[in-house]
Design a protein around this motif. Structure first.
Motif, short mmCIF file in Angstrom:
data_model
loop_
_atom_site.label_atom_id
_atom_site.label_comp_id
_atom_site.label_asym_id
_atom_site.label_seq_id
_atom_site.Cartn_x
_atom_site.Cartn_y
_atom_site.Cartn_z
N ALA A 110 0.87 -1.25 0.05
CA ALA A 110 -0.05 -0.04 0.09
C ALA A 110 0.77 1.22 0.10
N LYS A 111 1.84 1.44 0.80
CA LYS A 111 2.78 2.39 0.75
C LYS A 111 3.58 2.61 -0.46
N LEU A 112 3.95 1.34 -1.02
CA LEU A 112 4.50 1.34 -2.18
C LEU A 112 4.03 1.93 -3.37
N LEU A 113 2.43 1.69 -3.31
CA LEU A 113 1.75 2.32 -4.55
C LEU A 113 1.10 3.54 -3.97
N ASN A 114 1.41 4.04 -2.88
CA ASN A 114 0.91 5.47 -2.44
C ASN A 114 -0.52 5.43 -2.36
N ALA A 115 -1.18 4.25 -1.82
CA ALA A 115 -2.45 3.75 -1.80
C ALA A 115 -2.96 3.95 -0.17
N LYS A 116 -4.05 4.57 0.13
CA LYS A 116 -4.59 4.52 1.48
C LYS A 116 -4.79 3.19 1.96
N GLU A 117 -4.52 2.53 3.22
CA GLU A 117 -4.82 1.22 3.42
C GLU A 117 -6.30 0.80 3.46
N PRO A 118 -7.22 1.65 3.92
CA PRO A 118 -8.49 1.22 3.76
C PRO A 118 -9.18 1.22 2.50
N GLU A 119 -8.70 2.10 1.58
CA GLU A 119 -9.24 1.85 0.18
C GLU A 119 -8.78 0.63 -0.50
N PHE A 120 -7.40 0.72 -0.27
CA PHE A 120 -6.51 -0.62 -0.90
C PHE A 120 -7.16 -1.65 -0.57
N ARG A 121 -7.46 -1.85 0.76
CA ARG A 121 -7.97 -3.09 1.39
C ARG A 121 -9.39 -3.55 0.82
N ALA A 122 -10.30 -2.27 0.69
CA ALA A 122 -11.49 -2.66 0.02
C ALA A 122 -11.44 -3.08 -1.45
N PHE A 123 -10.39 -2.40 -2.06
CA PHE A 123 -10.01 -2.95 -3.62
C PHE A 123 -9.90 -4.57 -3.62
N LEU A 124 -8.86 -4.55 -2.72
CA LEU A 124 -8.59 -6.23 -2.69
C LEU A 124 -9.73 -7.19 -2.25
N GLU A 125 -10.60 -6.60 -1.41
CA GLU A 125 -11.68 -7.74 -1.02
C GLU A 125 -12.67 -7.75 -2.18
N ASP A 126 -13.02 -6.31 -2.80
CA ASP A 126 -14.06 -6.20 -3.80
C ASP A 126 -13.61 -7.31 -4.84
N SER A 127 -12.35 -7.07 -5.30
CA SER A 127 -11.86 -7.79 -6.49
C SER A 127 -11.59 -9.27 -6.12
N LYS A 128 -12.17 -9.88 -5.19
CA LYS A 128 -11.81 -11.27 -4.93
C LYS A 128 -10.44 -11.74 -4.66
N ILE A 129 -9.67 -10.86 -4.34
CA ILE A 129 -8.02 -10.94 -4.25
C ILE A 129 -7.71 -11.49 -2.83
N LEU A 130 -8.31 -11.05 -1.84
CA LEU A 130 -7.99 -11.44 -0.40
C LEU A 130 -9.42 -11.41 0.20
N TYR A 131 -9.46 -12.09 1.28
CA TYR A 131 -10.67 -12.34 2.06
C TYR A 131 -10.24 -12.34 3.39
N ARG A 132 -11.07 -12.18 4.64
CA ARG A 132 -10.72 -12.22 5.88
C ARG A 132 -11.10 -13.62 6.20
N LEU A 133 -9.91 -14.18 7.00
CA LEU A 133 -9.98 -15.53 7.61
C LEU A 133 -9.46 -15.28 9.01
N GLY A 134 -10.36 -15.37 9.99
CA GLY A 134 -10.11 -15.13 11.40
C GLY A 134 -9.76 -13.65 11.68
N GLY A 135 -9.99 -12.78 10.86
CA GLY A 135 -9.36 -11.37 10.98
C GLY A 135 -8.17 -11.04 10.39
N VAL A 136 -7.79 -12.24 9.52
CA VAL A 136 -6.44 -12.18 8.90
C VAL A 136 -6.80 -11.97 7.19
N LEU A 137 -6.19 -10.98 6.51
CA LEU A 137 -6.42 -10.69 5.25
C LEU A 137 -5.84 -12.19 4.59
N THR A 138 -6.42 -13.02 3.58
CA THR A 138 -5.92 -14.27 3.21
C THR A 138 -6.12 -14.41 1.67
N PRO A 139 -5.29 -14.58 1.05
CA PRO A 139 -5.37 -14.73 -0.47
C PRO A 139 -6.33 -15.83 -0.94
#
Length: 234
Positions: free
Chosen positions: A149-178
């Protein structure tokens, strides 16, 4: 409650709207869908949580056009005409407007050309950033979510939402999992170990290949947002 969902792939209708159309209980409609799926007549559609008219969260099935006809025919054939009318209304809303005059056609062509120009400009602007990512990743190796996120100059909440909405990562026990398909594609590495408190853990990081890939996907996402924002302003 409007229980219709419009997607880029296809239109769907919820089990709640089917219940409203045939004047039946929603739980009865859901049981009918499940029985038809068990018999292999239809595939069991995805179950989605949506708010109802009272603001409560309810679980509904989202069905394609064929499945809705099968379900309504099973529940109450006399309501098929209502279903046909609803699909025609839904599809007419999705159909693009056809220019009726030469002036409208020219305006549409100009808007499409402007849309393409904006996309090309945004991609040209993103290209140096992606090249920088290539060089940086080559030196750094696998990277965690915050590093990327820092490398891409992306805000963490926005980047996290993008990853989840794009079915790249999901939460498993509170941990982002690919998702497994991205692991299989070599975009993530999974590091396992045992903590000092003797708890086993698994940590997913973007592989160098994955960082390069997500940088390009993030750039395309930002381009799409910029185009939409320009259209809204216009």
């Amino acid at each position: 409650m409007s229980a219709l969902m419009k997607t880029t792939a296809a239109l769907t209708m919820s089990s709640q709207e089917i219940a409203d159309l045939v004047e039946s209980r929603h739980d009865s409609v859901k049981r009918t869908i499940e029985r038809l799926a068990e018999r292999g007549v239809i595939q069991l559609p995805p179950l989605v949580d949506v708010p109802n008219h009272q603001g409560q969260i309810v679980s509904v099935y989202q069905l394609g056009k064929r499945e809705t006809y099968v379900v309504v025919a099973q529940l109450s054939p006399e309501f098929t005409a209502r279903l046909v009318d609803r699909w025609q209304e839904l599809e007419s809303q999705q159909a693009p407007a056809v220019p009726q005059t030469m002036a409208q056609a020219l305006r549409l062509a100009a808007e499409q050309a402007e849309h393409i120009e904006v996309q090309e400009a945004q991609l040209r602007e993103a290209a140096p950033k992606v090249a920088y990512v290539d060089r940086y990743v080559a030196a750094q190796g696998a990277m965690g979510f915050r590093q990327v996120a820092k490398l891409l100059n992306a805000k963490e909440p926005e980047f996290r939402a993008f990853l989840e909405d794009s079915k790249i990562l999901y939460r498993l026990g509170g941990v982002l999992t690919p998702y497994q398909n991205h692991i299989d594609a070599g975009r993530f590495v999974i590091k396992t170990g045992v903590s000092e408190s003797e708890h086993a853990y698994a940590q997913a990081k973007f592989s160098p290949k994955g960082v390069n890939w997500i940088a390009a996907e993030w750039a395309k996402h930002r381009v799409a947002l910029a185009v939409v924002g320009k259209q809204v302003v216009a």
